[in-house]
Design an enzyme around this catalytic site. Structure first.
Site, PDB file in Angstrom:
ATOM      1  N   SER A 262     -10.265   0.581   0.177  1.00  0.00           N
ATOM      2  CA  SER A 262      -8.868  -0.078  -0.284  1.00  0.00           C
ATOM      3  C   SER A 262      -8.135  -0.774   1.003  1.00  0.00           C
ATOM      4  O   SER A 262      -8.318  -0.517   1.986  1.00  0.00           O
ATOM      5  CB  SER A 262      -7.877   0.838  -0.958  1.00  0.00           C
ATOM      6  OG  SER A 262      -7.467   1.738  -0.255  1.00  0.00           O
ATOM      7  N   LYS A 263      -7.166  -1.671   0.482  1.00  0.00           N
ATOM      8  CA  LYS A 263      -6.440  -2.191   1.445  1.00  0.00           C
ATOM      9  C   LYS A 263      -5.742  -1.313   2.382  1.00  0.00           C
ATOM     10  O   LYS A 263      -5.560  -1.406   3.349  1.00  0.00           O
ATOM     11  CB  LYS A 263      -5.646  -3.286   0.705  1.00  0.00           C
ATOM     12  CG  LYS A 263      -4.668  -4.004   1.759  1.00  0.00           C
ATOM     13  CD  LYS A 263      -3.995  -5.011   1.157  1.00  0.00           C
ATOM     14  CE  LYS A 263      -2.404  -5.435   1.692  1.00  0.00           C
ATOM     15  NZ  LYS A 263      -2.245  -4.894   2.784  1.00  0.00           N
TER      16      LYS A 263
END
Ligand code: GLU
Length: 500
Positions: A262-263
């Site tokens: 994920s970011k």
């Protein structure tokens, strides 16, 4: 004869393209090129609530930068256009109608309040409300109405959706190139919405209609779409169309721990999860391009997330990837994202660049720092690049060429002994004797002098390096001396004698 290969990347422009999306695009690209087929891009923007205007141009810019631009898309070989679903709006209604008429879909008039109520009721009984075959006959749908009654309600402007009428008691066996036969029990599926009264199709309907109309031969996409496969398969069946072949790519996993990359992982560990920088009012997200990655390196590390050619080879040019790519060699298991390994890939590609080109890139970095120089940057780059992962690191590896040291590394200064100043003075005398001031000459002269006078190498070389560089680091000492020149070398030695 099998259908010509036509594959697509079908992003929804809801934000910057995640690196996982880029891998999907890359695998589609490689598969198309390998098979002499076509790679096209379709923009799936039917969900206007999540639409982000800059996202579309971002996608094209990113793929362009990586060298994997589509053969067909908006404004390019528009054989099957438009390629933006919002511009194809009028196409979908007739297909939704077709499904209603053939009994594969139905109108549902249930209000949002009613559905909410049912959801809450189910929750109170510790159940989940699912709009499926067990309840559809009890709800406000066209299944219980005559054609005329249904038409009247629609004509009256009542809010409706068109839902898929999922068949009951079937086990679907669907082939996936990567996963083999995947089984789905239709009783576990819900009746998904296909079309809404605002005139917009949902993802599922638009996706299937377009994949058909655009003659898609293979659907290659991320594993997160696997749960949609039974519905998609049934939609093809309902329309009596041949389904494309499916290939669901493995997830890209976090560098540490479990789950999807994920970011947040990138922010926490300081690496980008987007190909290009993305700026919003809330802040800037890093991009591989802006962080100094070569596009070839990004393509290379992405290609190895879930795929290999069956050998130990890790460095592949795009041409080689095209030649060797094979969907059958993609594995099912998730692929761990390794930011350090990605740097290693960039290191490899940096070493492959020719020195003239690297010097040009280095010059841009120096300009940013407002450093002007008459030194031979090509030569400097050739001396220090071995230790660099990024062009942006070249300056830190070579700053002493441009500037005399302003301080001396404390630990290395221990090599500066009592007799050192006198020795350094002698070095200056020797250097002054050299006419053709090139590395090999300097080396010969100084080494001869040390041999004749029986002076240990370490006694001279280390303090000399310390004087010129400020620390015991850097490439071959005589190359440094040649590069900075006689005058500057002498100046730096004198300064060291004074300071140390
Ligand atoms: N629009 C979908 C997405 O955002 C496409 C999924 C598919 O390839 O079918 O990824």
């Amino acid at each position: 004869m099998s259908k010509p290969v036509r594959v697509r990347f079908a992003p929804s422009p809801t934000g910057p393209l995640h690196i996982g999306g880029v891998r999907t695009a890359l695998f589609n690209y490689l598969f198309a090129k390998k098979n002499g087929g076509t790679f096209y891009i379709r923009i799936e923007d039917t969900d206007q609530t999540r639409f982000v205007a800059e996202a579309e141009s971002y996608i094209f810019e990113a793929l362009e930068w990586l060298g994997i631009a589509p053969d067909e898309t908006i404004g390019k070989n528009e054989k099957f256009g438009p390629y933006r679903q919002s511009e194809r709006k009028d196409i979908y209604k007739q297909y939704a109608d077709q499904l209603v008429n053939s009994g594969w879909a139905y109108y549902a008039f249930d209000t949002a309040e009613k559905l909410d109520e049912l959801r809450k009721e189910a929750e109170a009984n510790k159940k989940t409300f699912i709009y499926n075959h067990t309840v559809r006959e009890t709800l406000d749908t066209s299944l219980l109405l005559s054609k005329e009654e249904t038409e009247k309600r629609i004509a009256n402007g009542e809010h409706y959706v068109i839902r898929f009428k999922t068949p009951v008691n079937e086990v679907l066996e669907i082939e996936d190139i990567i996963r083999g036969t995947v089984k789905f029990d239709t009783n576990l599926l819900d009746d998904k919405v296909l079309f809404k009264s605002d005139g917009m199709p949902t993802y599922h309907l638009a996706n299937i209609v377009d994949d058909h109309l655009m003659e898609t031969s293979h659907v290659i996409r991320g594993e997160e779409w696997l749960p949609s496969v039974p519905l998609h398969y049934l939609l093809y069946k309902a329309f009596e169309w041949d389904a494309p072949q499916f290939a669901h790519l493995p997830l890209i996993l976090k560098p540490v721990g479990n789950g999807k990359l994920s970011k947040r992982d990138g922010d926490k560990m300081g690496f980008p999860v987007f190909p290009l920088e993305w700026k919003t009012a809330e802040g800037t997200s890093m991009g591989y391009r802006e962080n100094g990655f070569f596009p070839e390196a990004v393509v290379n590390f992405l290609a190895l997330l879930g795929w290999n050619d069956g050998t130990e080879q890790e460095i592949f040019s795009l041409e080689e990837l095209i030649e060797k790519f094979d969907l059958n060699r993609i594995h099912k298991a998730g692929a761990k994202f390794d930011p350090d390994k990605n740097k290693w890939f960039n290191h490899q590609y940096l070493q492959k660049q020719n020195d003239e080109h690297l010097a040009e890139l280095f010059k841009i970095e120096l300009d940013k720092k407002e450093i002007s120089t008459s030194l031979d940057l090509t030569k400097i780059v050739s001396l220090v690049k071995e230790r660099a992962n990024f062009v942006t690191e070249l300056y830190d590896l070579s700053d002493y060429f441009f500037e005399a040291p302003t301080s001396y590394d404390e630990k290395s200064s221990k090599n500066w002994k009592e007799e050192t100043p006198e020795l350094m003075q002698k070095v200056i005398e020797e250097l002054n004797k050299i006419e053709d001031f090139i590395s090999t000459n300097i080396e010969t002269v100084l080494k001869e002098w040390m041999t004749i006078n029986e002076i240990g190498m370490g006694k001279v070389m280390q303090p000399l390096r310390l004087s010129l560089v400020g620390a015991l680091k850097g490439p071959h000492l005589f190359d440094i001396i040649e590069m900075i020149g006689k005058e500057e070398t002498v100046k730096r030695i004198e300064k060291a004698i004074e300071t140390l």
